[in-house]
Design an enzyme around this catalytic site. Structure first.
Site, PDB file in Angstrom:
ATOM      1  N   ALA A  41       0.813  -1.221   0.000  1.00 34.43           N
ATOM      2  CA  ALA A  41       0.000   0.000   0.000  1.00 34.43           C
ATOM      3  C   ALA A  41       0.843   1.266   0.000  1.00 34.43           C
ATOM      4  O   ALA A  41       0.395   2.303  -0.488  1.00 34.43           O
ATOM      5  CB  ALA A  41      -0.955  -0.009   1.174  1.00 34.43           C
TER       6      ALA A  41
ATOM      7  N   CYS B 202       4.040   1.549  12.091  1.00 32.83           N
ATOM      8  CA  CYS B 202       4.769   2.077  10.934  1.00 32.83           C
ATOM      9  C   CYS B 202       5.669   3.240  11.319  1.00 32.83           C
ATOM     10  O   CYS B 202       6.612   3.556  10.616  1.00 32.83           O
ATOM     11  CB  CYS B 202       3.800   2.543   9.863  1.00 32.83           C
ATOM     12  SG  CYS B 202       2.874   1.188   9.183  1.00 32.83           S
TER      13      CYS B 202
HETATM   14  N1  PLP Z   1      -1.911   2.741   4.880  1.00 29.34           N
HETATM   15  C1  PLP Z   1      -2.307   2.387   6.112  1.00 29.34           C
HETATM   16  C2  PLP Z   1      -3.558   2.971   6.682  1.00 29.34           C
HETATM   17  C3  PLP Z   1      -1.550   1.479   6.856  1.00 29.34           C
HETATM   18  O1  PLP Z   1      -1.953   1.135   8.088  1.00 29.34           O
HETATM   19  C4  PLP Z   1      -0.360   0.961   6.291  1.00 29.34           C
HETATM   20  C5  PLP Z   1       0.515   0.062   7.076  1.00 29.34           C
HETATM   21  O2  PLP Z   1       0.508   0.064   8.273  1.00 29.34           O
HETATM   22  C6  PLP Z   1      -0.008   1.350   4.993  1.00 29.34           C
HETATM   23  C7  PLP Z   1      -0.800   2.250   4.314  1.00 29.34           C
HETATM   24  C8  PLP Z   1       1.230   0.823   4.309  1.00 29.34           C
HETATM   25  O3  PLP Z   1       0.997  -0.485   3.857  1.00 29.34           O
HETATM   26  P1  PLP Z   1       2.196  -1.419   3.347  1.00 29.34           P
HETATM   27  O4  PLP Z   1       2.818  -2.002   4.574  1.00 29.34           O
HETATM   28  O5  PLP Z   1       1.516  -2.471   2.500  1.00 29.34           O
HETATM   29  O6  PLP Z   1       3.127  -0.590   2.555  1.00 29.34           O
END
Ligand code: PLP
Length: 376
Positions: A70, A324
């Site tokens: 994402a 994150c």
């Molecule tokens: N968007 C949201 C709301 C998320 O919680 C996260 C990951 O925690 C991401 C984007 C990023 O996703 P990815 O780990 O697949 O890059």
């Protein structure tokens, strides 16, 4: 026994996803772009996953573009749509509580001449559709709003805002990061009125390193990664067939029970909140009507990291704020009116429908012990 309550950070891949990845690696290892049979077999596997994922959000297969996750989907949505539509219209509207992959991308676009308007919750900690709508005007090329906030579970009024935008200002491209909503709440592109939708596999029991961007037919997104023109030139690079097959398998497994699992998660959230009432000093930071899968609390002024490691010593895994952000306090809780000591002591408990009540009991017991022992 390990108690894993950090499912908003990542989930355990389901058996079906692992099996699909292994099959793809051991039997369908051709390059989907190759013209021989081995290539075709890999291509067919990928097509099947693409259809499963497309069906799950009420889209055509041709509108699903695979990415590495994402983070990349969000980058592609913001950079790609602003490159296509932002030559004259230089304004981008986002919420002030976006994941870093949207926020940081928007901040970068700001340095490249775009004006970014960040819509905050009001004094009461709630978002109002009218605030997003009034932030948009004839200079706006893109609006990006997450569906479910990853730190608090807050559900943003995406449907309401996007349907108004579609009626009044149809030239504005609408993007929603559905990472924490997908397979938890109904995510249908037509109901959401979304032109672009970001998805991630590892939050739904798939494998890390794959995601997708839905791009409505007719909406232009310029590529960020250029090269061999895979994914119709929108995202070059050999597709990770094993991870994509695993993504499809996870969606196939969980799609039929989204509603039942939501009900189950609601009951688990209510159960946890009831237990937490008995622990002095605990404050709940998530809204009552938020996603039941994410519960944010503050632990009586005890610093999150210290509490997190205390719980870890009992094999209980939660997150402080957002996983994150790697221990860095994000401004998101502040946006919701949660500041200072209360924000410093925030813990995020994120469950699945399979979480057992006994695991929540273990967490509460650990928290209670931590609140007594851990120094602020
Ligand atoms: N968007 C949201 C709301 C998320 O919680 C996260 C990951 O925690 C991401 C984007 C990023 O996703 P990815 O780990 O697949 O890059």
């Amino acid at each position: 026994m390990e108690v894993y309550l950090d499912n908003a950070a990542t989930t355990k891949p389901c058996e079906e996803a692992v099996a699909a990845a292994v099959t793809a690696m051991t039997q369908k290892y051709g390059n989907p772009s190759s013209l021989h049979r081995a290539g075709l077999e890999a291509q067919l596997l990928m097509d099947s996953a693409r259809k499963t994922i497309a069906d799950s959000i009420g889209a055509d297969s041709g509108c699903i573009y695979f990415t590495s996750g994402a983070t990349e989907s969000n980058n592609l949505a913001l950079r790609g749509a602003s490159a296509a539509y932002g030559r004259k219209r230089k304004k981008i509207v986002i919420s002030a509580v976006e994941h870093a992959s949207v926020e940081e991308t928007a901040a970068d676009l700001e340095t490249k001449g775009f004006e970014v308007v960040r819509v905050s919750p009001r004094e009461d900690g709630r978002f109002y559709a009218a605030d997003f709508i009034s932030a948009c005007d004839e200079n706006t090329c893109l609006i990006s709003m997450m569906y479910v906030n990853n730190e608090t579970g807050y559900i943003l009024p995406v449907k309401e805002v996007f349907s108004a935008i579609n009626r009044r200002m149809p030239d504005i491209v609408t993007h929603t990061d559905c990472v924490q909503a997908y397979m938890k709440l109904p995510v249908k592109v037509s109901a959401l009125n979304a032109d672009l939708v970001s998805l991630s596999a590892h939050k739904i029991h798939g494998v890390k390193g794959v995601g997708a961007l839905y791009i409505r037919k007719g909406v232009r997104v310029l590529p960020v990664v250029t090269g061999g023109k895979q994914e119709k030139g929108i995202r070059s690079g050999t597709e990770s067939v094993p991870l994509i097959a695993a993504f499809g398998a996870a969606v196939e497994k969980y799609l039929p029970t989204v509603a039942q699992r939501y009900e189950k998660a609601l009951r688990l959230k209510a159960y946890l909140l009831e237990q937490l009432k008995d622990i002095e000093g605990v404050e709940v930071n998530s809204p009552e009507d938020g996603s039941p899968y994410v519960i944010n609390i503050s632990a009586g002024g005890k610093r999150s990291e210290i509490m997190l490691h205390f719980l870890e010593s009992r094999e209980i895994y939660v997150s402080s704020g957002s996983a994150c952000s790697k221990g860095q306090q994000s401004g998101v809780l502040g946006q919701f009116g949660i500041r200072d000591k209360r924000a410093d002591s925030a813990l995020r408990i994120s469950i699945t429908a399979e979480t057992a009540e006994s695991e929540l009991d273990d967490f509460c017991e650990g928290l209670r012990a931590g609140m007594e022992k851990v120094r602020g």
